[in-house]
Write a protein that holds these residues in place. Sequence first.
Motif, PDB file in Angstrom:
ATOM      1  N   MET A 270      14.460   2.743   1.337  1.00  0.00           N
ATOM      2  CA  MET A 270      15.762   3.404   1.285  1.00  0.00           C
ATOM      3  C   MET A 270      15.653   4.901   1.026  1.00  0.00           C
ATOM      4  SD  MET A 270      17.951   0.597  -0.883  1.00  0.00           S
ATOM      5  CE  MET A 270      19.437   1.598  -0.823  1.00  0.00           C
ATOM      6  N   VAL A 271      14.442   5.373   0.792  1.00  0.00           N
ATOM      7  CA  VAL A 271      14.232   6.789   0.509  1.00  0.00           C
ATOM      8  C   VAL A 271      13.545   7.418   1.707  1.00  0.00           C
ATOM      9  CG1 VAL A 271      13.126   8.478  -1.007  1.00  0.00           C
ATOM     10  CG2 VAL A 271      14.052   6.362  -1.963  1.00  0.00           C
ATOM     11  N   VAL A 272      14.236   8.323   2.368  1.00  0.00           N
ATOM     12  CA  VAL A 272      13.633   9.035   3.480  1.00  0.00           C
ATOM     13  C   VAL A 272      12.817  10.196   2.941  1.00  0.00           C
ATOM     14  CG1 VAL A 272      15.448   8.390   5.080  1.00  0.00           C
ATOM     15  CG2 VAL A 272      15.683  10.483   3.727  1.00  0.00           C
ATOM     16  N   SER A 273      11.871  10.681   3.756  1.00  0.00           N
ATOM     17  CA  SER A 273      10.954  11.714   3.283  1.00  0.00           C
ATOM     18  C   SER A 273      11.692  12.984   2.882  1.00  0.00           C
ATOM     19  CB  SER A 273       9.922  12.023   4.374  1.00  0.00           C
ATOM     20  OG  SER A 273      10.564  12.429   5.572  1.00  0.00           O
ATOM     21  N   GLU A 274      12.791  13.313   3.604  1.00  0.00           N
ATOM     22  CA  GLU A 274      13.541  14.515   3.277  1.00  0.00           C
ATOM     23  C   GLU A 274      14.260  14.403   1.938  1.00  0.00           C
ATOM     24  OE1 GLU A 274      13.733  12.861   6.052  1.00  0.00           O
ATOM     25  OE2 GLU A 274      12.833  14.195   7.546  1.00  0.00           O
ATOM     26  N   GLU A 275      14.488  13.171   1.489  1.00  0.00           N
ATOM     27  CA  GLU A 275      15.226  12.968   0.246  1.00  0.00           C
ATOM     28  C   GLU A 275      14.318  12.951  -0.974  1.00  0.00           C
ATOM     29  OE1 GLU A 275      18.152   9.613  -1.801  1.00  0.00           O
ATOM     30  OE2 GLU A 275      17.031   9.179   0.021  1.00  0.00           O
ATOM     31  N   ALA A 276      13.013  12.738  -0.760  1.00  0.00           N
ATOM     32  CA  ALA A 276      12.088  12.630  -1.878  1.00  0.00           C
ATOM     33  C   ALA A 276      12.107  13.918  -2.696  1.00  0.00           C
ATOM     34  CB  ALA A 276      10.675  12.356  -1.365  1.00  0.00           C
ATOM     35  N   PRO A 277      12.230  13.829  -4.008  1.00  0.00           N
ATOM     36  CA  PRO A 277      12.387  15.037  -4.829  1.00  0.00           C
ATOM     37  C   PRO A 277      11.077  15.802  -4.964  1.00  0.00           C
ATOM     38  CG  PRO A 277      12.208  13.110  -6.232  1.00  0.00           C
ATOM     39  CD  PRO A 277      12.244  12.593  -4.813  1.00  0.00           C
ATOM     40  N   LEU A 278      11.177  17.121  -4.914  1.00  0.00           N
ATOM     41  CA  LEU A 278      10.049  17.974  -5.249  1.00  0.00           C
ATOM     42  C   LEU A 278      10.173  18.259  -6.739  1.00  0.00           C
ATOM     43  CD1 LEU A 278       7.604  19.627  -4.351  1.00  0.00           C
ATOM     44  CD2 LEU A 278       9.156  21.531  -3.899  1.00  0.00           C
ATOM     45  N   LEU A 279       9.536  17.414  -7.522  1.00  0.00           N
ATOM     46  CA  LEU A 279       9.767  17.398  -8.962  1.00  0.00           C
ATOM     47  C   LEU A 279       8.577  18.002  -9.692  1.00  0.00           C
ATOM     48  CD1 LEU A 279      11.821  16.369 -11.091  1.00  0.00           C
ATOM     49  CD2 LEU A 279      10.493  14.265 -11.198  1.00  0.00           C
ATOM     50  N   TYR A 280       8.816  19.073 -10.434  1.00  0.00           N
ATOM     51  CA  TYR A 280       7.793  19.709 -11.267  1.00  0.00           C
ATOM     52  C   TYR A 280       8.128  19.483 -12.731  1.00  0.00           C
ATOM     53  CZ  TYR A 280       5.513  22.236  -7.469  1.00  0.00           C
ATOM     54  OH  TYR A 280       4.806  22.550  -6.337  1.00  0.00           O
TER      55      TYR A 280
ATOM     56  N   GLN B 105       4.251  14.403  -6.203  1.00  0.00           N
ATOM     57  CA  GLN B 105       3.871  14.822  -4.856  1.00  0.00           C
ATOM     58  C   GLN B 105       3.899  13.670  -3.858  1.00  0.00           C
ATOM     59  OE1 GLN B 105       0.779  17.842  -4.903  1.00  0.00           O
ATOM     60  NE2 GLN B 105      -0.119  16.981  -3.067  1.00  0.00           N
ATOM     61  N   CYS B 106       4.072  12.452  -4.357  1.00  0.00           N
ATOM     62  CA  CYS B 106       4.135  11.309  -3.451  1.00  0.00           C
ATOM     63  C   CYS B 106       5.147  10.311  -3.992  1.00  0.00           C
ATOM     64  CB  CYS B 106       2.755  10.651  -3.318  1.00  0.00           C
ATOM     65  SG  CYS B 106       2.699   9.333  -2.075  1.00  0.00           S
ATOM     66  N   VAL B 107       6.039   9.853  -3.115  1.00  0.00           N
ATOM     67  CA  VAL B 107       7.088   8.901  -3.483  1.00  0.00           C
ATOM     68  C   VAL B 107       7.037   7.736  -2.498  1.00  0.00           C
ATOM     69  CG1 VAL B 107       9.571   8.544  -3.722  1.00  0.00           C
ATOM     70  CG2 VAL B 107       8.547  10.693  -4.470  1.00  0.00           C
ATOM     71  N   PHE B 108       7.113   6.518  -3.041  1.00  0.00           N
ATOM     72  CA  PHE B 108       7.099   5.325  -2.194  1.00  0.00           C
ATOM     73  C   PHE B 108       8.191   4.373  -2.674  1.00  0.00           C
ATOM     74  CE2 PHE B 108       5.771   0.908  -1.502  1.00  0.00           C
ATOM     75  CZ  PHE B 108       5.614   0.903  -0.121  1.00  0.00           C
TER      76      PHE B 108
ATOM     77  N   ASP C  44       0.868  -1.174   0.000  1.00  0.00           N
ATOM     78  CA  ASP C  44       0.000   0.000   0.000  1.00  0.00           C
ATOM     79  C   ASP C  44       0.905   1.225   0.000  1.00  0.00           C
ATOM     80  OD1 ASP C  44      -1.827   1.997   0.299  1.00  0.00           O
ATOM     81  OD2 ASP C  44      -2.517   1.412   2.296  1.00  0.00           O
ATOM     82  N   THR C  45       0.928   1.960  -1.085  1.00  0.00           N
ATOM     83  CA  THR C  45       1.852   3.089  -1.204  1.00  0.00           C
ATOM     84  C   THR C  45       1.435   4.281  -0.344  1.00  0.00           C
ATOM     85  OG1 THR C  45       0.664   4.093  -3.063  1.00  0.00           O
ATOM     86  CG2 THR C  45       2.318   2.407  -3.580  1.00  0.00           C
ATOM     87  N   ARG C  46       0.172   4.322   0.072  1.00  0.00           N
ATOM     88  CA  ARG C  46      -0.395   5.465   0.802  1.00  0.00           C
ATOM     89  C   ARG C  46      -0.368   6.754  -0.018  1.00  0.00           C
ATOM     90  NH1 ARG C  46      -1.570   3.896   5.819  1.00  0.00           N
ATOM     91  NH2 ARG C  46      -0.407   2.132   6.735  1.00  0.00           N
ATOM     92  N   CYS C  47      -0.156   6.621  -1.318  1.00  0.00           N
ATOM     93  CA  CYS C  47      -0.257   7.774  -2.215  1.00  0.00           C
ATOM     94  C   CYS C  47      -1.707   7.905  -2.661  1.00  0.00           C
ATOM     95  CB  CYS C  47       0.647   7.593  -3.436  1.00  0.00           C
ATOM     96  SG  CYS C  47       2.412   7.594  -3.046  1.00  0.00           S
ATOM     97  N   PRO C  48      -2.337   9.027  -2.413  1.00  0.00           N
ATOM     98  CA  PRO C  48      -3.766   9.153  -2.729  1.00  0.00           C
ATOM     99  C   PRO C  48      -4.047   9.082  -4.223  1.00  0.00           C
ATOM    100  CG  PRO C  48      -2.858  11.259  -2.036  1.00  0.00           C
ATOM    101  CD  PRO C  48      -1.796  10.240  -1.786  1.00  0.00           C
ATOM    102  N   ARG C  49      -5.199   8.508  -4.542  1.00  0.00           N
ATOM    103  CA  ARG C  49      -5.651   8.469  -5.935  1.00  0.00           C
ATOM    104  C   ARG C  49      -6.234   9.805  -6.377  1.00  0.00           C
ATOM    105  NH1 ARG C  49     -10.108   4.387  -5.503  1.00  0.00           N
ATOM    106  NH2 ARG C  49     -10.386   4.800  -7.716  1.00  0.00           N
ATOM    107  N   GLU C  50      -6.722  10.576  -5.420  1.00  0.00           N
ATOM    108  CA  GLU C  50      -7.352  11.851  -5.742  1.00  0.00           C
ATOM    109  C   GLU C  50      -6.350  12.804  -6.391  1.00  0.00           C
ATOM    110  OE1 GLU C  50     -10.016  15.371  -3.584  1.00  0.00           O
ATOM    111  OE2 GLU C  50      -9.032  13.811  -2.387  1.00  0.00           O
ATOM    112  N   ASN C  51      -6.757  13.382  -7.530  1.00  0.00           N
ATOM    113  CA  ASN C  51      -5.948  14.328  -8.311  1.00  0.00           C
ATOM    114  C   ASN C  51      -4.683  13.708  -8.892  1.00  0.00           C
ATOM    115  OD1 ASN C  51      -7.731  16.482  -7.937  1.00  0.00           O
ATOM    116  ND2 ASN C  51      -6.754  17.096  -6.028  1.00  0.00           N
ATOM    117  N   ALA C  52      -4.561  12.368  -8.843  1.00  0.00           N
ATOM    118  CA  ALA C  52      -3.427  11.711  -9.498  1.00  0.00           C
ATOM    119  C   ALA C  52      -3.718  11.584 -10.988  1.00  0.00           C
ATOM    120  CB  ALA C  52      -3.186  10.335  -8.887  1.00  0.00           C
ATOM    121  N   GLU C  53      -2.672  11.830 -11.811  1.00  0.00           N
ATOM    122  CA  GLU C  53      -2.872  11.718 -13.258  1.00  0.00           C
ATOM    123  C   GLU C  53      -2.057  10.575 -13.859  1.00  0.00           C
ATOM    124  OE1 GLU C  53      -1.627  15.413 -14.972  1.00  0.00           O
ATOM    125  OE2 GLU C  53       0.480  14.788 -15.104  1.00  0.00           O
ATOM    126  N   ALA C  54      -0.945  10.237 -13.249  1.00  0.00           N
ATOM    127  CA  ALA C  54      -0.096   9.166 -13.774  1.00  0.00           C
ATOM    128  C   ALA C  54       0.935   8.808 -12.711  1.00  0.00           C
ATOM    129  CB  ALA C  54       0.588   9.588 -15.074  1.00  0.00           C
TER     130      ALA C  54
END
Length: 401
Positions: free
Chosen positions: A350-360, A342-345, A309-319
């Motif tokens: 091995m990926v901590v929350s601080e390391e997750a990229p803010l990718l636009y 906006q969500c990385v799993f 369960d990635t816990r990444c919401p489906r709402e407003n997800a496009e891909a």
Amino acid sequence: MKPLFVLLLSTAWTLSAAQHYYQGLMDYLENRLLAIEDRMLLWHDESHRHHTEMKDLRKLAAEAVDTLKNHHGSLAKNLEGAAARVDRIEREMDFVESQTSPRACANTADKVVEQGAWGLQESRGEAEDEEWEEISSTVSDCVEIISGIRSVKILKRVGSPKGMWTRDPRSSKVYVFNGTSGDTVYQFSSVRDFSGSPGVEGSKPFRLPSEWAGPGSAVYNDYLYYVKQEADTDVQVVKYDLLAGEETETAIFPVESRATVYDLNPETVADLAADDEGLWLLYAPSDSEPSISLAKMDAATLDIEQIWDTRCPRENAEAAFVVCGTVYVVYNTRLASRSRVQCVFDVNDMVVSEEAPLLYFPRRYGAHASLKYNPEEKQLYGWDDGYQIIYRLTMKRKLLA
């Protein structure tokens, strides 16, 4: 003589009474006329007053409308200025990313294509001074995470607003899925051939034994994996041998027929992804489930090896896409704007929350109907409002949590 006197007296009395009656009637009528005249004068005064007030009100309304028009014009100019500033900021962000990110990798097979109009640096005329670095495409330890988007190439526009295209890392062949369902796939020998072809002419179209549902297919090691669903039947994953031209495996997946994985792309029943570690499936177990689930599949047998369960919401997800065992979910809005991760799993934690990229993603045409990662090239193949786009990624090593 006496009777005549009486008669005259009676007549005089009658005339006097009649005169008195008519005089009273005349006085009454005169009073009524005077009252009517007074009322008419009062009505005239009231009408004049109302007319004056209406003129004043009209004048005030005209002044208010003029003021509103001036405010509207000023607001429109401010909005135009804000939009221009936002676009400038986005271009500056893309420029900074292109300047600060490490050089991406490419293969000699794509050098001719890449020299066409690659990305942000080439738009400034700097591509001629660069030479693309060629490295091995094999990731031995698979401990990479995306750090940014190196550059963007809008290849062409083919087909429907929604669809999918991808490249097989093993054979370099390109496969185009036009629309959100069908049984025909268009095959090109290379990205260069696809880029130079008018539409889908010059391709090698072939028909599958069953229809694919949604732009969630994947090509991996000369095999096509696609989602099959007819009416309200169970969702199936089909494995198709591209070399032999036949279906080899089919697996039923525990997904409700009405559930879709991405809120903004309801046509995507489930999304198959391939990376350095193998084959993955992104799905929603039920329509009431708020988050996206991930399954690791055996590419040979289509058996499910593990589910998260990635816990990444489906709402407003496009891909979404998978890189080195890490899921990147891309979000947008109903009124399409700039797509963002906006969500990385990470399945290996091995990926901590601080390391997750803010990718636009650089702002383009609408919203992505699909994003497919190629582990050999470290590139994303995107379909955006009928445009085929390639995003070149920069990578960095994961940090142990």
